[in-house]
Motif scaffolding. Structure first.
Motif, PDB file in Angstrom:
ATOM      1  N   ALA A 191      14.795   2.087  33.670  1.00  0.00           N
ATOM      2  CA  ALA A 191      13.549   3.048  34.149  1.00  0.00           C
ATOM      3  C   ALA A 191      13.219   2.072  35.142  1.00  0.00           C
ATOM      4  N   HIS A 192      12.882   0.715  34.920  1.00  0.00           N
ATOM      5  CA  HIS A 192      12.335  -0.241  35.688  1.00  0.00           C
ATOM      6  C   HIS A 192      12.820  -0.204  37.130  1.00  0.00           C
ATOM      7  N   VAL A 193      14.219  -0.431  36.972  1.00  0.00           N
ATOM      8  CA  VAL A 193      15.086  -0.881  37.971  1.00  0.00           C
ATOM      9  C   VAL A 193      15.053   0.344  39.003  1.00  0.00           C
ATOM     10  N   SER A 194      15.093   1.592  38.598  1.00  0.00           N
ATOM     11  CA  SER A 194      15.217   2.635  39.409  1.00  0.00           C
ATOM     12  C   SER A 194      13.807   3.194  40.085  1.00  0.00           C
ATOM     13  N   GLY A 195      12.773   2.172  39.481  1.00  0.00           N
ATOM     14  CA  GLY A 195      11.501   2.447  40.292  1.00  0.00           C
ATOM     15  C   GLY A 195      10.862   3.608  39.709  1.00  0.00           C
ATOM     16  N   ALA A 196      11.084   4.174  38.445  1.00  0.00           N
ATOM     17  CA  ALA A 196      10.446   5.437  37.843  1.00  0.00           C
ATOM     18  C   ALA A 196       9.169   4.900  36.960  1.00  0.00           C
ATOM     19  N   THR A 197       9.452   3.821  36.192  1.00  0.00           N
ATOM     20  CA  THR A 197       8.194   3.388  35.445  1.00  0.00           C
ATOM     21  C   THR A 197       8.226   1.850  35.219  1.00  0.00           C
ATOM     22  N   PHE A 198       7.207   1.422  35.658  1.00  0.00           N
ATOM     23  CA  PHE A 198       7.031  -0.243  35.286  1.00  0.00           C
ATOM     24  C   PHE A 198       7.177  -0.503  33.993  1.00  0.00           C
ATOM     25  N   TYR A 199       8.156  -1.616  33.598  1.00  0.00           N
ATOM     26  CA  TYR A 199       8.322  -2.057  32.289  1.00  0.00           C
ATOM     27  C   TYR A 199       7.574  -3.115  32.146  1.00  0.00           C
ATOM     28  N   TYR A 200       6.404  -2.842  31.336  1.00  0.00           N
ATOM     29  CA  TYR A 200       5.275  -4.243  31.033  1.00  0.00           C
ATOM     30  C   TYR A 200       5.823  -4.892  29.725  1.00  0.00           C
ATOM     31  N   GLN A 201       6.288  -6.323  30.080  1.00  0.00           N
ATOM     32  CA  GLN A 201       6.778  -6.901  29.137  1.00  0.00           C
ATOM     33  C   GLN A 201       5.816  -8.181  28.875  1.00  0.00           C
ATOM     34  N   GLN A 202       5.868  -8.892  27.716  1.00  0.00           N
ATOM     35  CA  GLN A 202       5.081  -9.884  27.161  1.00  0.00           C
ATOM     36  C   GLN A 202       5.006 -11.088  28.379  1.00  0.00           C
ATOM     37  N   SER A 203       6.175 -10.930  29.178  1.00  0.00           N
ATOM     38  CA  SER A 203       6.157 -12.121  30.317  1.00  0.00           C
ATOM     39  C   SER A 203       5.440 -11.801  31.358  1.00  0.00           C
ATOM     40  N   ASP A 204       4.966 -10.363  31.414  1.00  0.00           N
ATOM     41  CA  ASP A 204       4.012 -10.077  32.570  1.00  0.00           C
ATOM     42  C   ASP A 204       2.566 -10.363  32.422  1.00  0.00           C
TER      43      ASP A 204
END
Ligand code: B12
Length: 266
Positions: free
Chosen positions: A125-138
């Motif tokens: 979903a993140h790489v398609s630009g649909a939804t930002f994937y918020y991870q610990q590293s962010d």
């Protein structure tokens, strides 16, 4: 190449025509965008330029696809009714739109023999630009000292009120550099809000507060909330209370409730 551009837009358009009215959204990506972030054990075994589409369900899916599905067809067997409905919607859209094409359809709940998911829904979903994937590293200067925090995707319009349901890989469709990787909208830009989001998703996901991290344009209806707040084992009773019948092969023996313990179900 112009021909490929036509392909992506026409493939997306065909799927949109079938799936938008059922409460789904579809976003294109290249397999290479996805694979480049993952270790080889999680790669999709297709060339980098292969076209894929990620399918999300929006809040409307429940009323526009699930309730009519239960009304018309009902669920069969013991697998999850929502999963059955999504499978039915997606596979019939694919066979209707692309009767001649080889399309590898993978669902969020499916596992490989290695027990790894068939695709990582959030990365796709993140790489398609649909939804930002918020991870610990962010999160800079993390407050969680050594603890593993699961990441969460946020939709710019629906916040957390959506799910990532499927990945379609078009093994025969190659796209060139005209499909440019879009950046997903960063709708939770501050460190404080990202901490709040990840803590809500990891520690209080049952209260659903993570879903409201951005003001959603639409949330789940009260009926849909009742459904998802019901533990999975009790959902079939709720569906019955709503008047949906189970199909034949899923029905218990109609006499078993009223018969004596001698029938073995005592
Ligand atoms: C297994 C699983 C779980 C497990 C483990 C969770 C986990 N994240 O590992 C458990 C049972 C705990 C779980 C719980 C929940 N889950 Co769950 N779960 C999944 C499932 C099936 C697979 C996730 C997985 O195994 N990931 C593997 C790990 C290793 O991946 P990762 O942490 O993302 O790491 C990769 C990335 O970091 C990537 N990467 C590296 N660098 C970079 C850089 C960038 C920019 C990017 C994008 C990626 C990237 O590489 C890593 C792998 O090597 C997915 C569906 C799917 N098929 O993906 C749903 C899913 C993640 N779950 C979901 C939800 C909603 C939940 C729950 C709220 C329960 C629920 N269903 O309502 C809870 C909340 C979490 C909690 N507090 O417990 C949603 C999340 C939706 C969203 N908005 O993000 C998903 C996507 C299902 C769906 N249909 O939408 N879940």
């Amino acid at each position: 190449m112009a021909a490929s551009t036509v392909n992506v837009e026409s493939i997306r358009g065909l799927l949109d025509d079938c799936l938008t009215k059922l409460g789904f959204e579809v976003y294109p990506l290249k397999v290479g965008w996805y694979n480049s972030l993952l270790p080889a054990t999680l790669h999709l075994s297709y060339p980098d330029d292969t076209l894929a589409m990620v399918v999300l369900s929006t809040p409307a899916m429940f009323e526009q696809a699930f309730l009519p599905f239960m009304e018309q067809r009902g669920c069969r067997g013991l697998s999850d009714p929502i999963d059955q409905c999504v499978r039915q919607c997606v596979t019939s859209a694919v066979s209707q739109c692309f009767p001649e094409q080889k399309v590898d359809v993978r669902f969020d709940y499916e596992l490989l023999p290695s027990r790894k998911p068939k695709f990582l829904a959030q990365t796709a979903a993140h790489v398609s630009g649909a939804t930002f994937y918020y991870q610990q590293s962010d999160v800079t200067d993390q407050p969680w000292a050594g603890k593993k925090m699961y990441g969460v995707c946020v939709h710019p319009r629906f916040g957390g009120w959506f799910a990532i349901r499927a990945l379609l890989v078009f093994g025969d469709v190659t796209v060139g550099s005209e499909l440019v990787q879009p950046l997903p909208p960063d709708c939770v830009p501050s460190r404080e809000a990202r901490i709040q989001l990840l803590e809500a998703f990891n520690f209080h996901w049952q209260d659903w507060s993570y879903r409201d991290i951005v003001p959603p344009v639409q949330t789940y209806s009260e009926k849909q909330k009742d459904y998802f707040l019901t533990p999975p084992a009790q959902r079939s009773s709720l569906l019955k209370a709503w008047g949906f019948l189970q199909s034949e092969d899923d029905q218990p023996d109609p006499t078993s409730d009223t018969q004596s313990p001698a029938n073995g179900h005592g």
